[in-house]
Write a protein that holds these residues in place. Structure first.
Motif, PDB file in Angstrom:
ATOM      1  N   LYS A 134       0.733  -1.545   0.307  1.00 46.84           N
ATOM      2  CA  LYS A 134      -0.232   0.082  -0.272  1.00 46.84           C
ATOM      3  C   LYS A 134       0.921   1.702   0.163  1.00 46.84           C
ATOM      4  CE  LYS A 134      -3.646  -1.862   2.245  1.00 46.84           C
ATOM      5  NZ  LYS A 134      -5.027  -1.696   3.354  1.00 46.84           N
ATOM      6  N   ASN A 135       1.508   1.361   0.755  1.00 47.97           N
ATOM      7  CA  ASN A 135       3.001   2.272   1.178  1.00 47.97           C
ATOM      8  C   ASN A 135       3.302   3.089  -0.668  1.00 47.97           C
ATOM      9  OD1 ASN A 135       2.155   2.606   3.743  1.00 47.97           O
ATOM     10  ND2 ASN A 135       4.329   1.829   4.105  1.00 47.97           N
ATOM     11  N   THR A 136       3.752   1.594  -1.895  1.00 48.47           N
ATOM     12  CA  THR A 136       4.233   1.756  -2.681  1.00 48.47           C
ATOM     13  C   THR A 136       3.146   2.891  -3.740  1.00 48.47           C
ATOM     14  OG1 THR A 136       5.547   0.340  -2.288  1.00 48.47           O
ATOM     15  CG2 THR A 136       5.033   1.256  -4.652  1.00 48.47           C
ATOM     16  N   ILE A 137       2.142   2.035  -3.807  1.00 41.40           N
ATOM     17  CA  ILE A 137       0.583   3.064  -4.205  1.00 41.40           C
ATOM     18  C   ILE A 137       0.963   4.288  -3.394  1.00 41.40           C
ATOM     19  CG2 ILE A 137      -1.643   3.428  -4.657  1.00 41.40           C
ATOM     20  CD1 ILE A 137      -1.416  -0.696  -4.275  1.00 41.40           C
ATOM     21  N   ILE A 138       0.505   4.397  -2.289  1.00 42.73           N
ATOM     22  CA  ILE A 138       0.491   5.367  -2.115  1.00 42.73           C
ATOM     23  C   ILE A 138       1.982   7.031  -2.437  1.00 42.73           C
ATOM     24  CG2 ILE A 138       0.430   7.324   0.387  1.00 42.73           C
ATOM     25  CD1 ILE A 138      -0.763   5.031   1.417  1.00 42.73           C
ATOM     26  N   TYR A 139       3.390   5.821  -2.202  1.00 47.77           N
ATOM     27  CA  TYR A 139       4.210   6.825  -2.903  1.00 47.77           C
ATOM     28  C   TYR A 139       4.363   7.737  -4.152  1.00 47.77           C
ATOM     29  CZ  TYR A 139       6.502   6.283   1.785  1.00 47.77           C
ATOM     30  OH  TYR A 139       6.973   5.085   3.490  1.00 47.77           O
ATOM     31  N   GLY A 140       3.674   6.427  -5.050  1.00 50.37           N
ATOM     32  CA  GLY A 140       3.731   6.494  -6.256  1.00 50.37           C
ATOM     33  C   GLY A 140       2.864   7.528  -6.545  1.00 50.37           C
ATOM     34  N   SER A 141       1.295   7.345  -6.540  1.00 54.11           N
ATOM     35  CA  SER A 141       0.290   8.831  -6.613  1.00 54.11           C
ATOM     36  C   SER A 141      -0.118   9.689  -5.358  1.00 54.11           C
ATOM     37  CB  SER A 141      -0.975   7.904  -6.767  1.00 54.11           C
ATOM     38  OG  SER A 141      -1.197   7.167  -5.034  1.00 54.11           O
ATOM     39  N   LEU A 142       0.287   9.209  -4.381  1.00 53.60           N
ATOM     40  CA  LEU A 142      -0.209  10.575  -3.516  1.00 53.60           C
ATOM     41  C   LEU A 142       1.347  12.165  -3.454  1.00 53.60           C
ATOM     42  CD1 LEU A 142      -3.495   9.106  -1.095  1.00 53.60           C
ATOM     43  CD2 LEU A 142      -3.745  11.066  -3.681  1.00 53.60           C
ATOM     44  N   GLY A 143       2.045  11.333  -3.385  1.00 55.57           N
ATOM     45  CA  GLY A 143       3.800  11.883  -3.262  1.00 55.57           C
ATOM     46  C   GLY A 143       3.465  11.772  -1.803  1.00 55.57           C
TER      47      GLY A 143
END
Length: 631
Positions: free
Chosen positions: A372-381
Motif C-alpha cells: 500500500k505504501n508503494t502505491i501511496i508514494y507513487g500516486s499521492l506523493g
C-alpha cells in the motif's frame, strides 16, 4: 437380485437402529437431572442397540453418557470406568472432550486433583479448537473448582469469573447457576459469608426457575451451610432438611451424605448429641459408599467433635487422628505444586501458539502495508504521506490519553474495593477471635463453676446460690456474645434475618418459662428484604430482648405479646404483658428502661411505655425505615 435387496435391507436396518440409539441418548440427557434412574434405563437400552450393530462412536457416546449420570448420582468409580472405556474407543473429538470433562469431575471428587486437572485441560483444548464457548466455560469453571478444593482461591476465582462472563453473555441459566455456586464456595472458604449467601441464593433462584431437582438440592444445602456458619441455626436446619428430601428423591448418595454431615455438625454444636449420632452414622455410611473424599473428611471430623462433646477424649482423639491421616493422604504441597505446574504448562503452550499465529498475521500485514505504501508514494506523493502520518500519531496519542484516564479510574476503584475488603476481613477476624477465644473461656468458666459446686458438698446454701448465679450470668454472656458476633459478621441485616433471630429468642424464652404464653406477630406488608445497618438491627433486637426479659423477671405475667407493624415511614414495635405493671410516677427508672431509651435515641427512634396494675405494661418503639445514627 435377492442378494442385493438383502444388503439394502441390512443397511437400512442398521441406520434405523443407530437413529433409535441416538434418540434414546438425547432423551436420557434431557431428563437425567430430574429422573436419573429413568435416564440410566434409556442409556442402557441405547448401549445395547449400539453394541449389537457394532457402531463404535455410538457405543462410546452411550458409555460416556452413562458415566455422566452415574457421576451425578455419586457413583464416581463406576462413572470413571465408563468414561475411560468411551475414551479408549471413541473416534469423535466431541465425545472425547465430554469424556475428559467427566473424568476430571470424577477424579476431583475422589481426591485425585492432579489427574482431574490433566483431564480438564484435555477437554478444554478440544473445545477451544472447536470454538465451543459454552463447553469452554463449563470446563473453565470446573478447573476453578479444583483450585478451590486445594485452597488456591485466587486461581479459583480467576477461572470462575472467566466462565461467568461467557455464560451471562449467552444467557445460559444452568451454566450461570453452576458458576454462581462455585464462586459462593470460594467466598465461603475465605470467610466472606455475606457474598457467599448472595451467590448461593442466586444459584437457588435459577435452579428453581429451571425446575432442576438436582440443582435445587445442591443449592438448598449450600444456603443452609452458610446460615450455619453465620450462626443462624434455625434457618440452617430448615434448608438442610429440604435438601435431604430432594437428594433422596433423586437417589444421590453423595448429596445425602454431605447433607447428613451438615445436620450432624449443627446438632453437635448445639449440644443435641442424642439426635446427632444417627445423622453422624448415616452421613459416614453414605459418604464412604460414594467414596467422596471431602465428605469423608467432614464425617471423621464430626465424629471427633461428637466424642469430645460427650467427654470421651480417647475416642475423640482417635477420630481426629483418622481425620488428619486421611486429609494428609489426599491434600499435600506436592499435589498443589504439580497442579500449578500443569496449568502453567498448558497456558505456556497456548500462549506460544498464539504468538506464532500473531507473528504470521504481522508478517502478512507488514507485506500488505509495504504494498500500500508503494502505491501511496507513487500516486499521492510525500506531502500526503506526511499528513497521514501526522493524523495517525494524533489518534494514537488521543487513544493513549484515554487509556491512561481509564487506568487511573480503575486503580481508584480497585483501591476503594481493597479498603472495603480489608475492613470486612478485620470485622470477620475480630468476630472469629471473640467466638474462638472469649467464647471458649466463658464455657470453661461455666464448666469450672459446675465442677466446683459438685466438689463443695458441705458448702452453705448461700454459697451454692452465688455459684449458680455466676454460672447463669456467664451463660447469658455467651448468648449475648453470639448475638454480637452475628451482627459483626454482617454489613447489613435484612428484616428476614432480624425476624429469624427474634423468633429464635422467643422460642428459647418460651421453653424456659412454660407458664407464660408468648405471641409474636409480624405484619404481612413488611418486606423481608428491607435492610438495616448492623448497628440499627442489633439495637432493635436488644430492645425487644430487654423488654421481654423485664416482663419475665418483674411483671408476674401469664402472657407476653410482641408485634411488629409499619406506617409509611416507620416501623412500630410493641412489647406488652398482662402482668402487675408499676406506678410510673412513683417508680424510679432502672438501668433496663434507661438502656432501651438510649438505644432508641442512637438509631434516631423513640420509645414510650405505659404501665398500670389492671392493664400490665406496654412498651412501644418507633424506628424510621431508613434511620441515620445520631452523632
Amino acid at each position: 437380485m435377492k442378494k442385493v435387496l438383502s444388503v439394502v435391507f441390512l443397511v437400512t436396518s442398521i441406520a434405523f437402529s443407530q437413529n433409535r440409539s441416538e434418540k434414546l441418548n438425547d432423551s436420557a440427557m434431557v431428563i437425567y437431572k430430574s429422573n436419573p434412574q429413568k435416564a440410566v434405563e434409556l442409556l442402557e437400552k441405547a448401549l445395547s442397540i449400539s453394541e449389537e450393530n457394532e457402531t463404535i462412536n455410538a457405543i462410546a457416546k452411550s458409555k460416556n453418557n452413562l458415566g455422566i449420570v452415574k457421576r451425578d448420582l455419586g457413583l464416581f468409580t463406576e462413572a470413571k470406568t465408563l468414561s475411560q472405556e468411551a475414551l479408549n474407543i471413541s473416534e469423535d473429538s466431541i465425545i472425547n472432550a465430554s469424556a475428559y470433562n467427566n473424568l476430571g469431575a470424577c477424579n476431583r471428587n475422589l481426591g485425585l486433583y492432579e489427574e482431574a486437572l490433566t483431564a480438564y485441560l484435555m477437554a478444554l483444548k478440544i473445545y477451544e479448537a472447536k470454538n465451543m464457548s459454552s463447553e469452554q466455560a463449563t470446563v473453565t469453571n470446573n478447573i476453578g473448582t479444583v483450585y478451590s478444593y486445594l485452597g488456591m482461591n485466587k486461581q479459583a476465582i480467576e477461572n470462575h469469573l472467566k466462565a461467568k462472563d461467557i455464560f451471562e453473555n449467552a444467557d445460559n441459566k444452568k451454566g450461570m447457576s453452576e458458576v454462581y455456586n462455585s464462586i459462593a464456595i470460594v467466598y465461603a472458604n475465605d470467610g466472606d459469608l455475606n457474598n457467599a449467601l448472595t451467590y448461593f441464593k442466586e444459584s437457588l433462584r435459577l435452579e428453581e426457575a429451571l425446575n432442576s431437582p438436582k440443582g435445587i438440592a445442591e443449592s438448598t444445602n449450600n444456603v443452609g451451610a452458610v446460615f450455619y456458619y453465620m450462626g443462624e441455626i434455625d434457618s440452617a436446619l430448615v434448608y438442610f432438611n429440604q435438601s435431604v428430601k430432594a437428594e433422596r428423591a433423586i437417589g444421590n448418595q453423595t448429596g445425602i451424605g454431605a447433607t447428613y454431615n451438615n445436620i450432624a455438625s449443627v446438632l453437635i454444636e448445639n449440644d443435641r448429641l442424642k439426635e446427632a449420632k444417627a445423622y453422624l452414622d448415616s452421613g459416614y455410611y453414605y459418604t464412604k459408599k460414594a467414596k467422596s473424599v471431602a465428605d469423608i473428611e467432614t464425617a471423621l471430623h464430626n465424629y471427633s467433635q461428637y466424642y469430645e462433646a460427650k467427654k470421651q477424649p480417647q475416642k475423640a482423639l482417635d477420630y481426629y487422628k483418622s481425620f488428619t491421616v486421611f486429609k494428609d493422604s489426599i491434600l499435600n504441597i506436592a499435589t498443589n505444586s504439580k497442579v500449578a505446574e500443569l496449568e502453567i504448562q498448558y497456558q505456556t503452550e497456548k500462549k506460544e501458539n498464539q504468538i506464532l499465529a500473531q507473528h504470521a498475521q504481522l508478517a502478512e500485514k507488514e507485506l500488505q502495508v509495504k504494498q500500500k505504501n508503494t502505491i501511496i508514494y507513487g500516486s499521492l506523493g510525500l506531502a500526503f504521506l506526511l499528513g497521514m502520518l501526522g493524523y495517525l500519531l494524533y489518534n494514537q496519542q488521543k487513544l493513549k490519553n484515554r487509556q491512561l484516564k481509564k487506568e487511573g479510574e480503575l486503580k481508584t476503584a480497585l483501591a476503594k474495593i481493597e479498603t472495603q475488603n480489608r475492613l470486612q476481613e478485620q470485622r470477620l477476624r475480630i468476630s472469629r477471635d471473640l467466638h474462638d477465644n472469649i467464647g471458649a473461656q466463658l464455657t470453661f468458666i461455666i464448666s469450672s463453676i459446675d465442677n466446683l459446686k459438685f466438689g463443695l458438698k458441705n458448702a452453705t446454701l448461700k454459697t451454692k446460690e452465688k455459684l449458680s448465679s455466676i454460672s447463669e450470668f456467664t451463660s447469658q454472656t455467651i448468648y449475648e456474645l453470639r448475638d454480637t458476633i452475628w451482627a459483626m459478621n454482617k454489613e447489613a441485616i435484612t428484616f428476614e434475618d432480624l425476624q429469624a433471630r427474634i423468633t429464635n429468642f422467643i422460642n428459647q424464652a418460651s421453653e424456659a418459662s412454660q407458664d407464660v404464653e408468648f405471641t409474636f406477630y409480624v405484619s404481612e406488608t413488611i418486606s423481608a428484604q428491607h435492610t438495616f445497618t448492623s448497628v440499627v438491627g442489633m439495637n432493635i433486637y436488644r430492645i425487644i430482648q430487654e423488654a421481654v426479659n423485664n416482663a419475665l423477671k418483674y411483671a408476674d405475667a401469664t402472657a407476653i405479646y410482641v408485634e411488629i407493624s409499619e406506617d409509611i415511614d416507620t416501623f412500630l414495635i410493641e412489647v406488652s404483658d398482662d402482668g402487675k405493671g408499676f406506678n410510673i410516677a412513683e417508680t424510679e427508672l432502672g438501668n433496663g428502661l434507661n438502656n432501651m431509651k438510649k438505644r432508641a435515641r442512637e438509631i434516631n427512634g423513640s420509645m414510650e411505655y405505659h404501665a398500670a396494675a389492671d392493664t400490665g405494661t406496654q412498651i412501644i418503639l418507633t424506628v424510621p425505615k431508613n434511620p441515620e445514627r445520631k452523632e
